[in-house]
Design a protein around this motif. Structure first.
Motif, PDB file in Angstrom:
ATOM      1  N   PHE A 158      10.999 -16.869 -20.310  1.00  0.00           N
ATOM      2  CA  PHE A 158      11.167 -15.706 -19.415  1.00  0.00           C
ATOM      3  C   PHE A 158      12.127 -14.729 -20.063  1.00  0.00           C
ATOM      4  O   PHE A 158      13.087 -15.104 -20.727  1.00  0.00           O
ATOM      5  CB  PHE A 158      11.699 -16.157 -18.048  1.00  0.00           C
ATOM      6  N   PHE A 159      11.841 -13.470 -19.872  1.00  0.00           N
ATOM      7  CA  PHE A 159      12.702 -12.394 -20.387  1.00  0.00           C
ATOM      8  C   PHE A 159      12.716 -11.234 -19.403  1.00  0.00           C
ATOM      9  O   PHE A 159      11.792 -11.067 -18.608  1.00  0.00           O
ATOM     10  CB  PHE A 159      12.202 -11.905 -21.760  1.00  0.00           C
ATOM     11  N   TYR A 160      13.787 -10.445 -19.491  1.00  0.00           N
ATOM     12  CA  TYR A 160      13.814  -9.204 -18.725  1.00  0.00           C
ATOM     13  C   TYR A 160      12.692  -8.309 -19.223  1.00  0.00           C
ATOM     14  O   TYR A 160      12.336  -8.356 -20.408  1.00  0.00           O
ATOM     15  CB  TYR A 160      15.170  -8.523 -18.884  1.00  0.00           C
ATOM     16  N   PRO A 161      12.152  -7.491 -18.357  1.00  0.00           N
ATOM     17  CA  PRO A 161      10.960  -6.711 -18.750  1.00  0.00           C
ATOM     18  C   PRO A 161      11.240  -5.670 -19.830  1.00  0.00           C
ATOM     19  O   PRO A 161      10.297  -5.125 -20.389  1.00  0.00           O
ATOM     20  CB  PRO A 161      10.507  -6.055 -17.434  1.00  0.00           C
ATOM     21  N   ASP A 162      12.499  -5.396 -20.108  1.00  0.00           N
ATOM     22  CA  ASP A 162      12.780  -4.432 -21.174  1.00  0.00           C
ATOM     23  C   ASP A 162      13.132  -5.107 -22.501  1.00  0.00           C
ATOM     24  O   ASP A 162      13.467  -4.419 -23.465  1.00  0.00           O
ATOM     25  CB  ASP A 162      13.909  -3.481 -20.757  1.00  0.00           C
ATOM     26  N   ALA A 163      13.022  -6.433 -22.563  1.00  0.00           N
ATOM     27  CA  ALA A 163      13.383  -7.148 -23.799  1.00  0.00           C
ATOM     28  C   ALA A 163      12.338  -6.877 -24.888  1.00  0.00           C
ATOM     29  O   ALA A 163      11.136  -6.856 -24.601  1.00  0.00           O
ATOM     30  CB  ALA A 163      13.484  -8.640 -23.530  1.00  0.00           C
ATOM     31  N   ARG A 164      12.796  -6.706 -26.106  1.00  0.00           N
ATOM     32  CA  ARG A 164      11.874  -6.445 -27.206  1.00  0.00           C
ATOM     33  C   ARG A 164      12.219  -7.226 -28.469  1.00  0.00           C
ATOM     34  O   ARG A 164      11.447  -7.242 -29.422  1.00  0.00           O
ATOM     35  CB  ARG A 164      11.861  -4.952 -27.569  1.00  0.00           C
ATOM     36  N   SER A 192       1.996 -11.057 -15.947  1.00  0.00           N
ATOM     37  CA  SER A 192       2.393 -10.182 -14.835  1.00  0.00           C
ATOM     38  C   SER A 192       3.179 -10.942 -13.777  1.00  0.00           C
ATOM     39  O   SER A 192       3.465 -10.396 -12.718  1.00  0.00           O
ATOM     40  CB  SER A 192       1.146  -9.568 -14.201  1.00  0.00           C
ATOM     41  N   SER A 193       3.517 -12.200 -14.062  1.00  0.00           N
ATOM     42  CA  SER A 193       4.203 -13.025 -13.059  1.00  0.00           C
ATOM     43  C   SER A 193       5.717 -12.942 -13.239  1.00  0.00           C
ATOM     44  O   SER A 193       6.224 -13.202 -14.328  1.00  0.00           O
ATOM     45  CB  SER A 193       3.780 -14.493 -13.203  1.00  0.00           C
ATOM     46  N   SER A 194       6.391 -12.611 -12.170  1.00  0.00           N
ATOM     47  CA  SER A 194       7.844 -12.673 -12.258  1.00  0.00           C
ATOM     48  C   SER A 194       8.247 -14.148 -12.234  1.00  0.00           C
ATOM     49  O   SER A 194       7.588 -14.989 -11.637  1.00  0.00           O
ATOM     50  CB  SER A 194       8.485 -11.896 -11.129  1.00  0.00           C
ATOM     51  N   TYR A 195       9.325 -14.425 -12.934  1.00  0.00           N
ATOM     52  CA  TYR A 195       9.778 -15.808 -13.094  1.00  0.00           C
ATOM     53  C   TYR A 195      10.357 -16.306 -11.775  1.00  0.00           C
ATOM     54  O   TYR A 195      11.358 -15.767 -11.287  1.00  0.00           O
ATOM     55  CB  TYR A 195      10.826 -15.825 -14.204  1.00  0.00           C
ATOM     56  N   ALA A 196       9.714 -17.297 -11.189  1.00  0.00           N
ATOM     57  CA  ALA A 196      10.153 -17.784  -9.882  1.00  0.00           C
ATOM     58  C   ALA A 196       9.963 -19.296  -9.814  1.00  0.00           C
ATOM     59  O   ALA A 196       9.276 -19.897 -10.644  1.00  0.00           O
ATOM     60  CB  ALA A 196       9.341 -17.105  -8.769  1.00  0.00           C
ATOM     61  N   ALA A 197      10.587 -19.871  -8.821  1.00  0.00           N
ATOM     62  CA  ALA A 197      10.477 -21.320  -8.618  1.00  0.00           C
ATOM     63  C   ALA A 197       9.082 -21.686  -8.149  1.00  0.00           C
ATOM     64  O   ALA A 197       8.481 -20.981  -7.343  1.00  0.00           O
ATOM     65  CB  ALA A 197      11.507 -21.754  -7.575  1.00  0.00           C
ATOM     66  N   TYR A 198       8.586 -22.797  -8.645  1.00  0.00           N
ATOM     67  CA  TYR A 198       7.354 -23.344  -8.097  1.00  0.00           C
ATOM     68  C   TYR A 198       7.662 -23.919  -6.714  1.00  0.00           C
ATOM     69  O   TYR A 198       8.797 -24.340  -6.434  1.00  0.00           O
ATOM     70  CB  TYR A 198       6.820 -24.456  -9.014  1.00  0.00           C
ATOM     71  N   ASN A 215      14.365 -11.099 -11.436  1.00  0.00           N
ATOM     72  CA  ASN A 215      14.350  -9.930 -12.332  1.00  0.00           C
ATOM     73  C   ASN A 215      13.731 -10.188 -13.699  1.00  0.00           C
ATOM     74  O   ASN A 215      13.696  -9.271 -14.513  1.00  0.00           O
ATOM     75  CB  ASN A 215      15.763  -9.372 -12.557  1.00  0.00           C
ATOM     76  N   GLN A 216      13.260 -11.402 -13.964  1.00  0.00           N
ATOM     77  CA  GLN A 216      12.689 -11.661 -15.273  1.00  0.00           C
ATOM     78  C   GLN A 216      11.190 -11.949 -15.135  1.00  0.00           C
ATOM     79  O   GLN A 216      10.688 -12.233 -14.052  1.00  0.00           O
ATOM     80  CB  GLN A 216      13.434 -12.818 -15.951  1.00  0.00           C
TER      81      GLN A 216
END
Lengths: 421, 421, 421, 421
Positions: free
Chosen positions: A401-407, A352-358, A378-379
């Motif tokens: 990391f992927f966009y939330p609509d990636a399948r 549930s974590s959006s991809y962000a910088a530490y 956005n990923q």
């Protein structure tokens, strides 16, 4: 990029960087064993790259970031390649537009193989020289990890290409699936809580996005003992999961409606079989579900009265697990039924974590600074690697990391919950 | 389809239908001499089909319309092919969506060549049998004309595919361009007027859209003595032709603005060179301009104080001319400078006539009725064949047709005017 | 524009141009009787213009083409209006993009009414002056015919706007529909054939596209005795007309599939009622079908074993008929059941003729040359006027034109056939 | 929704909920003082709703969530309204598609005002009754906060509508801008670090997304002393900020290229003036920059050698500040120059935090559970309120959220940095 420790091959002795280079580069070619020249060309959607593009781009990476700056009087192999096989490094020059990668009939496959051999020889020569600055070996190591990322992409992309052909093709006839077995019962296991340390520990290679190691506060929570299975997902479908808007994130519901999603990518209409790299096969009820988007994973979790884990909850639990599982070398190239209790392999696990910088994150210098940081919007973070990830490429701190609509990747579901059981 | 008269080859003796079949089918393969397997796969825009699709579809045509209905116990070669290589014959069954032709890596080129050989053998056998109904030979003749249409499309399509590659490729290194020469001066020549007969005369093969022969009234008019040249078109550009909206049809002006047109397709930005099937070459000022849309042809004509001819004005003038010119067999595969006075070859000539049924038109029966009639809306008639049209495929009554924004064919400009000089 | 003869009002005496101006301009306002300010603003699709835009644009036409060039020291009312209310006259200056007409909340309706009054007063004054050049009266007459075209568009556009509101609104509660009656039986009547004259005869106003009068050859043919009814069209639907691809032009079939067409625009899902300017009403089986595209008209004709008439076949038959029918002044604003034998009113009749220049056609000079000519591509000619066309605006030579997929106008079907009965 | 404490008006005495209702509802109408009926109708892009839709939807909220469940024998005012004015509450029934809100000319503005009065009277009556369950007051309080959110949206939306009209309109002529003054110098101030508590404290109204209060670890960091000004942003532009891809997130660079961004929304081409709710005005160099996307804010920060704050860094600093600033009641409706040191008002401040659930988050029950939670993907948190946010609507824990490409809200920039000065 943290300092590079030795990597060990399956054997007992430390593997030299030159040997490692040779091994990993040849793994890439081995993935293409059953492909004909026509198969290397097609781009079935913008996210997908043609096989020959992967072979060329990974080579370009070594040429551009190692041979050009450090290769003495090395000359660029072909100016067109410099342009065609840059992926997204704006600071490394102009590049061919991504959605047009499938328009290129040339260079031919054999020309790209020539290019690979040429660069491999030059790298080999460079590695035999003494007196190279330390960063040469670091960048080569980065390049090998980059190569492994593209090994996975090569397979997920050619899977998508073959899936669009109604002839029911088989990418690799040599794959074997194990006999099915009942999965263990699904339980929620208490996770660690409090202020904990996360990120790369520095004792092996890592990408910049795993750094710096830092503390996060975890609340009391539980994490699912195994991955969600095809049968469990099928139950979600039967229960009307794709018709019940309250289960979905707003953007997810829009995706369901616009794209007509009603089952995982690659499942047959009757939810009884699926397209795999080994051809169309009966769906194994006990195997982990895969090729679902974050939206579907999140909706499933809500339907199940649970939620997805944060990436830190995941990492905290994975730190306790062995770095083992159904990975590329197992030659299944598909999730397998069974215990599913491991944290690595089979499928990347949505968090549930959006991809962000530490906190305190710094990109690599120069063009390589474009490697990870600019995608931090956005990923969503995924963790654990999949059945087409190389074994020595996964670790608990690894973040993809992927966009939330990636399948189209091997993407699956592990649940979590607030509180402890 | 009118009754089929004998076709003559370059030799003195009548050519049998079996020989004609063998000759025309082998011409198709000869066009691919310099292609590698990778080249056969790509579809660079929805209008374009991959080379291997052309090879398979023309074969499917003979299988579907000759062997299946008349071939005795002939069995379909492959059910997938039946689906994949149907183009637009809805009554012949479901088909693969046109824009997805480029997604197919399989069947491989060699598999399609096997398919061609298989069908060719069966047709050959059928032609040796006696007692076939007359329509078998008629449909084979139609299939050969269909094959010739796809020979042209194969070349225009692979030209487009290669043009999208920044590597400045050459489709066919064997092509030679003649030495340039000054074109004759452009004059307007009086055309015939009054009630005249148009359409197929019945003494050779024709498509259904050339029938029935019927009368049209022509007003007094003049027709340009030759095609418009690159230099004349360049003058139109220099004079601001692409910036002056009053020269353009409303839909044409919209196309100019939306697509950023400011020169013919394949011209370099400086209007000094162009991409050809023989690679990038200096633009020959004296050669006929090509790869312009109807909108551009119409705007050029308005700029020149003239107009485009109607298809009947064109046919009336072409009836007086020899059926000769720069055609496929000349092996230029590009318009050539020179007299340009002929009405055939070099470039298809845009007319101001929208493509419509002749009075009393009747489609062919059955699936072949879909061949021409259903396209009689929104398209414009072009006449005369091009430098990639087979010589025995053109005639004065021949009507081809394209949407007014099409540019990837060899399409050029002849002027006309009201009144006589 | 041919020379302008006098127009007669309903009364016995010739109507002065000033009176005609006053009458026609006030008719436009009378169409808006039941609209509130909010209703004037919306553009429900790019083809539709807001009501207030029609009121302003027709006023701009008189200001721009009469008052500015001939109005002495007349000053433009508002520079913004000059920009906002130009429709497509590029030579008359920059203009507001068509799809953005619905973004304008200002000028308010009352401000546009002020603008109308201002221009009307100036035109009235100009018409009282003597010594004006002849073209002033000609352009005013053109402007009034232009105004009448926009009267029709205003109603078809506001109908579309109201139709998109689920509240089942009524544009005009004062409309009354006659009692239904059985239509006469449909017959095919022999048309004239041979070389016949077509186009404006010069004894009344005409648009440039009706000139020059010229001869065309007509083959033997028959024309339907009346328009196709709702019941006949419903039979086409019941018989699977929208599912049978062989009935459709290729572009028509694509439209059916992409847009999900399965009945005329404005029909309810059960094909039992329809949205009209008088609100939702039961479908009258005996009334002419309307709001069908050329594609649907053509498919219906093919299903019926017939075809659409050419525009010349239509004109030839219409020349024999009275210029009477269910037109704007009848205040039905919808096709009515009954004899349907007339050639004028009820619905515009699709022809199989693409909209093109007559031989020897010359556009008007200057900006007004953009009135008609530049649309002569990709559109089809329609004939006869509709239930919202002013009575003194129709004539046998009148040509209007729409893209073949247009449905929001009152567009219907008359059949034709080769040969005589 | 946390428990609702009393809200205080500007006066000294506690305001009853009925008084509060009356006050806040009338504020909404006061925002429309200068609008004509035509102005209420238009939707200039899908994100924007027409003014009359806002007036109706906020009313629908009270009807649907208060009067229908708790209003005794209250009857729905109009079934159409139930459908038309539902925004996104799927569980509350079918709804009109968002992009089609601008197609509705009806109901008229006065009809919507009638609807408001009807519902207001019923709510007033309900509030006078005794014995209502506690949640009635809680939902009304939620409805009033919802109303205030739409007050802001109403203004940002009508600003966008008016901006699309080339007539240089003024939404509200009564607004006054203060005299410009030099901003204080920009400094970085040390923020608090360690494990800190965040989220609603429970002593006033809050939305569910501010709960539960929980701890986060903050690293050592500094926060900018004030907002970034127009002049500072102009310097970024002059320095080529929009042309330098290395400053941008990958998705941001794609947005720059595809949409042609090269300055904030509403700025004139010369970067010297801007469109405001008070009309076009000279750009005040000292005022905070606004109408920038997250992508632009992030690129500016990178250019400045800084970064955006996380939402927790922001909240930690804002907790030290007074809840004062340039808010709706100041009647500037535009950021003002000056000290800019406050954390509230002027512009919403982009943070680097993606909008996500707090640990342990639970949505409201029933349809109101759709209020916030389902948007927790793909959006970024913004903090602090803007010049069109009501004063009693902001607080340190308040979280709003927008997609990273949104620009039509009053969105601005505050910087942050790792470490302390």
């Amino acid at each position: 990029m943290a300092s590079a420790a030795n990597h060990f091959s399956a054997g007992d002795f430390p593997e030299s960087l030159a040997d490692q280079y040779c091994r990993i580069r040849s793994v890439t070619l081995s993935l293409c064993t059953h492909l004909a020249p026509e198969d290397y060309v097609v781009q079935s959607m913008p996210d997908v790259s043609p096989t020959k593009w992967h072979l060329a781009h990974t080579t370009w990476f070594f040429e551009r970031f190692v041979l050009v700056p450090y290769g003495g009087n090395y000359q660029r192999y072909d100016d067109h390649y410099h342009y065609l096989f840059n992926s997204y490094y704006y600071t490394a020059g102009q590049m061919h537009a991504r959605p047009q990668r499938g328009l290129l009939t040339r260079p031919l496959v054999r020309e790209i193989l020539d290019y690979r051999r040429h660069v491999d020889a030059a790298i080999d020569e460079l590695l035999r020289e003494t007196g190279q600055p330390a960063e040469v070996r670091e960048i080569i190591e980065l390049g090998l990890n980059h190569e492994q990322q593209h090994q996975e992409l090569l397979l997920t992309d050619i899977k998508h290409v073959f899936s669009r052909n109604p002839m029911q093709l088989i990418v690799n006839p040599d794959l074997v699936m194990p006999v099915s077995s009942r999965p263990s019962g699904h339980r929620f296991l208490a996770g660690a809580s409090g202020a904990l340390e996360f990120g790369a520990t520095g004792d092996q290679f890592c990408f910049d996005n795993e750094t710096p190691r830092h503390a996060q506060l975890l609340q009391e929570h539980s994490v699912g003992s195994r991955l969600i299975t095809n049968e469990e997902y099928r139950e979600f479908i039967r229960d009307g999961g794709y018709e019940e808007c309250t289960l979905w994130l707003s953007d997810g519901w829009a995706a369901v409606k616009e794209r007509g999603w009603n089952r995982p990518l690659y499942w047959s209409e009757d939810n009884e079989s699926e397209f795999t790299l080994g051809g169309v096969r009966a769906l194994d009820a006990a195997a982990p579900v895969c090729h679902v988007s974050l939206f579907e994973a999140d909706a499933f979790a809500r339907w199940a009265g649970a939620r997805l884990p944060t990436e830190f909850e995941w990492e905290s639990s994975a730190n306790e697990a062995l770095t083992e599982g159904n990975l590329l070398e197992a030659m299944h190239w598909h999730p397998v039924p069974g215990d599913n209790a491991q944290f690595f392999g089979d499928v990347w696990e949505w968090t549930s974590s959006s991809y962000a910088a530490y906190p305190g994150f710094r990109s690599l210098d120069g063009s390589l600074g474009e490697y990870n940081g600019k995608f931090m919007c956005n990923q969503m973070t995924v963790r654990g690697g999949s059945c087409v990830t190389a074994k020595d490429h996964v670790r608990a701190s690894y973040r993809s990391f992927f966009y939330p609509d990636a399948r189209w990747q091997f993407l699956g579901i592990r649940l979590a919950k607030d509180g402890v059981p």
